[in-house]
Each structure stands twice: as structure tokens, then as C-alpha cells.
Design an enzyme around this catalytic site. Structure first.
Site, PDB file in Angstrom:
ATOM      1  N   ASN A   1       0.089   1.857 -13.418  1.00 34.47           N
ATOM      2  CA  ASN A   1      -0.164   1.413 -12.045  1.00 34.47           C
ATOM      3  C   ASN A   1      -1.132   0.232 -12.026  1.00 34.47           C
ATOM      4  OD1 ASN A   1       0.230   1.543  -9.229  1.00 34.47           O
ATOM      5  ND2 ASN A   1      -1.673   2.701  -8.961  1.00 34.47           N
ATOM      6  N   SER A   2      -0.957  -0.692 -12.944  1.00 40.33           N
ATOM      7  CA  SER A   2      -1.823  -1.860 -13.038  1.00 40.33           C
ATOM      8  C   SER A   2      -1.097  -2.956 -13.794  1.00 40.33           C
ATOM      9  CB  SER A   2      -3.131  -1.499 -13.751  1.00 40.33           C
ATOM     10  OG  SER A   2      -3.965  -2.628 -13.890  1.00 40.33           O
TER      11      SER A   2
ATOM     12  N   HIS B   1       3.593  -6.177 -14.662  1.00 42.19           N
ATOM     13  CA  HIS B   1       2.964  -5.064 -13.943  1.00 42.19           C
ATOM     14  C   HIS B   1       3.605  -3.779 -14.435  1.00 42.19           C
ATOM     15  CE1 HIS B   1       0.875  -3.091 -10.539  1.00 42.19           C
ATOM     16  NE2 HIS B   1       1.900  -2.255 -10.615  1.00 42.19           N
ATOM     17  N   CYS B   2       2.801  -2.925 -15.050  1.00 43.42           N
ATOM     18  CA  CYS B   2       3.320  -1.687 -15.644  1.00 43.42           C
ATOM     19  C   CYS B   2       3.165  -0.540 -14.653  1.00 43.42           C
ATOM     20  CB  CYS B   2       2.572  -1.374 -16.941  1.00 43.42           C
ATOM     21  SG  CYS B   2       3.176   0.113 -17.774  1.00 43.42           S
ATOM     22  N   VAL B   3       4.284   0.066 -14.270  1.00 43.53           N
ATOM     23  CA  VAL B   3       4.224   1.174 -13.322  1.00 43.53           C
ATOM     24  C   VAL B   3       3.632   2.429 -13.955  1.00 43.53           C
ATOM     25  CG1 VAL B   3       6.165   0.317 -11.964  1.00 43.53           C
ATOM     26  CG2 VAL B   3       6.605   1.852 -13.892  1.00 43.53           C
TER      27      VAL B   3
END
Length: 408
Positions: free
Chosen positions: A266-267, A261-263
Site C-alpha cells: 500500500n505504498s 505503486h505496490c498494492v
């Protein structure tokens, strides 16, 4: 609702003019602070939730809530960069503390398992503001050609296009019919975790449906099914996961070939958007390095970009040069961080391992550390460099087919 009205988090009709009314918790907190008394548990969280619910702007069909995490980058980043441009020591302090603050906020949200738009807002606003400073402070000096500005602009547009594609569906698994709100009834009492190694022990038509990704293939699990199957049962989504799929605790969904999950977007990064994610990182790196080089060649003429980044005597001779030089260092710090992420991603692709699988392998002590620990080779899906990259480039191009890799 009129433009200034809204329905608050308690389901009551409210008005923007009453944003400072009914603040019992805030008043009680101030009274306790003045009398040196401790706040009751959860008071700060309740006050923050109330403030976030009342932070709205008028709109046609009712007041729209503003996401609080969007505001700090828009306000603080320009202020910090302009203050850092006043003196060399101020720039050193601010540019050193900014990464620490960002990492601290990441740790805070990651520990609370919260989704936030702070990092996406910071990234997009940083791009826009750096481009604005480049056009306003660097281009007017006359050392940057029009064609170079066009190339930089095209790189920025391509990066945003790839980022937009990466923000789309990462490959969410369909929720079984009639299970939009997953419940835990009927599940075994035993705690079960998802594994990254796919379905074990499933044979026949049921295995084919689960692997090929038909919605009907993700059937409900009964207590009589084999123990090996239960390990791939997601207790949150209540479905059987195919090979390499995983559940994201932030998004609350299971994703095909979940990487992480890549901040920053945001997905999740999964089967459907992994290529676009790598493309966005690559375009960012090329555009950022090119913009840094153009800026340094303008304000530190006669020096190479690397030397000018470390030693540029005339950088603080005027405020325009100081602001440009400060923005260059800010870009260099962000670029170094993104470059490390891109390097890890490229190495993982070369060994056909996802970030999630590498983390699980480290936890279970089943992987090999290679290249000084930069990559964890699980040895499960590695088929050689060319085959691994061929597999990556074919992700999402067609519906998943049953293969030896899927049924390992």
C-alpha cells in the site's frame, strides 16, 4: 466525544446506537429492488460510503472507523481454507477461484484509482495464519525439529522487519512552500505529462538545484520557460521533477526514481525503499519455500517436496493433513506470484530500468524486449550488470549527486 460517539462524514455528531437510523438511500434502494426498478446513478456508492462511515468500534476519544477493506481477508480466508480441506474437488475449486477474485479486485481498485488495505491485510494475515497452522497442525506430528522452527520464525521476523522498512518514505519530493494544496491556476492550458527521462534543457544553477533535490530547487514553472522544461513539470504537485522521478496517482505525490505503486505494501516503491522491498520479497521467498518443504516432508513422508505437492495420496486421510496440504497449495500459489514479481524486479535492476520507465517505453515504442519480453531495456541508464547493481545498492545511502545519469 464519549467512547461511542463520532463525527460522521457530513460533520454531524452521531452515536453508534444510531447506526441503523436515517437510511433513506438504503430504504429507497430496497424499495426499488422489490419493485424491479433501477437505482439512480451513484446510489450504490453513496450507500457503501454511508456503511463504511458507520462501521466503527468504541474507543477512548470517540468511536474509531474500521477500514472495510481489512475485514474480508480476516473472515473469508480461514473459512475458504477450511472448506477447501473438506474434499479434493472443493480445494481445487476454491484455490482456483481465489487468484481470480484477487485479480478482479485489483483491477477494480486500479481502475478507480483507489488506495486499499485489502492486499496488505491479505498478505499479513496469510503469513500469520499459515504460521499458526504450521505450529498447530504440523509441528505436533514430531517430524519437525526445534531448530527448524527457529529458522522459520527468524525468516518470518526478518521479512516483517524488511517490510516495515519498505513501508516508510519511498522518497517523496518536498512540496514547494505555500503549496500544500496544489492548484492548477497559472499553468499552461496545454496538457502536459511527466516524462521519465529527467530534466532537459536546464542549465546553470537552476539545474544543479533541481537535480540535487533541494526543496528550493523544485521551483514553480512560468509560462515563459522552455517547452522542454514543461515536460517535467508536475501539474499535481506543481514542481519540477528531477531525473527518473514520477507522480503516483494513488499516493498523490511525486517520488524519486519511482518504480511502481505496490498494492501489497500500500505504498510506492522508490529510491528510498526499493532495497527494502527487494529484501522483503527475498526473505518471503526463502521462508515460504522452507515452510512448504517442511510441511510436505511431514504429511507426505518418503517423497520429495515437488512430487509431494503434485501427488500425496494420504493428504486427505484426516482433516489435519488435508488442512495442512490445502495451506501448502495456497502458499505455493502466492509464492509463485511473488516469485514472478521478484524475478521481474531483479531483471529490471540488472538493466537499470524501473517498472515505470519500462511501461512508458512500451507505450512510446522506444524500448527493446529482452528475455522473451520479461524485461524492457530502454538503453538510457544501462551501464552494464556490475555498474547497474552497484548503482542500485547505493540508492538512498547519500544525498543524490549531480551525475551524467541525472542530466541525460
Amino acid at each position: 466525544l464519549c467512547c461511542c460517539e463520532y463525527v460522521d462524514r457530513r460533520g454531524r455528531r452521531n452515536h453508534l446506537a444510531a447506526c441503523c437510523c436515517d437510511c433513506e438511500e438504503l430504504d429507497d434502494g430496497c424499495d426499488r429492488w422489490l419493485t424491479c426498478k433501477s437505482l439512480p446513478p451513484g446510489a450504490l456508492e453513496r450507500i457503501a460510503d454511508t456503511i463504511a462511515d458507520r462501521l466503527r468500534v468504541p474507543w477512548f476519544s470517540g468511536a474509531v472507523k474500521i477500514n472495510v477493506s481489512l475485514v474480508p481477508p480476516l473472515v473469508l480466508l480461514p473459512v475458504f481454507l477450511h472448506v477447501a480441506a473438506l474434499h479434493f474437488l472443493l480445494g481445487l475449486i476454491i484455490l482456483t477461484s481465489l487468484p481470480v477474485v484477487v485479480l478482479w479486485y485489483y483491477y477494480l481498485t486500479h481502475r478507480r484509482k483507489e488506495r486499499t488495505l485489502f492486499f496488505l491485510s491479505l498478505g499479513l494475515f496469510s503469513l500469520g495464519y499459515m504460521y499458526y497452522v504450521f505450529l498447530r497442525e504440523v509441528v505436533p506430528r514430531g517430524h519437525v525439529e526445534f531448530s527448524q522452527v527457529v529458522v522459520l520464525t527468524c525468516g518470518l521476523i526478518l521479512m516483517l522487519a524488511a517490510l516495515s522498512r519498505a513501508k516508510k518514505d519511498p522518497g517523496y519530493l518536498p512540496i514547494p512552500a505555500g503549496n500544500e494544496e496544489p492548484s492548477h491556476q497559472g499553468l499552461p492550458n496545454k496538457s502536459v505529462r511527466g516524462s521519465s527521462s529527467g530534466l532537459h534543457g536546464i542549465s546553470g544553477a537552476a539545474s544543479s538545484r533541481a537535480v540535487n533535490g533541494d526543496a528550493k530547487g523544485y521551483c514553480r514553472m512560468s509560462a515563459e520557460q522552455p517547452e522542454s522544461v514543461k515536460k517535467d513539470w508536475c501539474t499535481k504537485c506543481q514542481l519540477v521533477r528531477p531525473a527518473r522521478a514520477g507522480h503516483c496517482r494513488l499516493c498523490g505525490r511525486c517520488v524519486r526514481r519511482l518504480d511502481h505503486h505496490c498494492v501489497w505494501i500500500n505504498s510506492c516503491v522508490g529510491e528510498q525503499n526499493h532495497q527494502a522491498f527487494i529484501l522483503a520479497l527475498s526473505f518471503f521467498m526463502l521462508t515460504s519455500v522452507y515452510g512448504i518443504t517442511l510441511t510436505l516432508h511431514t504429511i507426505c513422508r518418503g517423497r520429495t517436496a515437488f512430487v509431494a505437492l503434485l501427488y500425496c495420496p494420504g493428504a486427505y486421510s484426516d482433516y489435519s493433513s488435508a488442512l495442512s496440504f490445502t495451506c501448502v497449495w495456497y502458499c505455493a500459489i502466492v509464492t509463485a506470484g511473488m516469485g514472478y514479481i521478484l524475478l521481474i524486479q531483479l531483471l529490471n535492476i540488472s538493466y537499470n530500468v524501473t517498472e515505470r520507465e519500462a511501461r512508458l517505453a512500451l507505450r512510446d515504442n522506444t524500448g527493446r524486449r529482452l528475455l522473451g519480453g520479461l524485461v524492457i531495456d530502454t538503453g538510457q541508464y544501462n551501464r552494464g550488470l556490475l555498474c547497474n547493481w552497484g548503482h542500485f545498492l547505493s540508492l538512498g545511502s547519500s544525498p543524490p549527486q549531480r551525475s551524467a545519469e541525472d542530466i541525460v
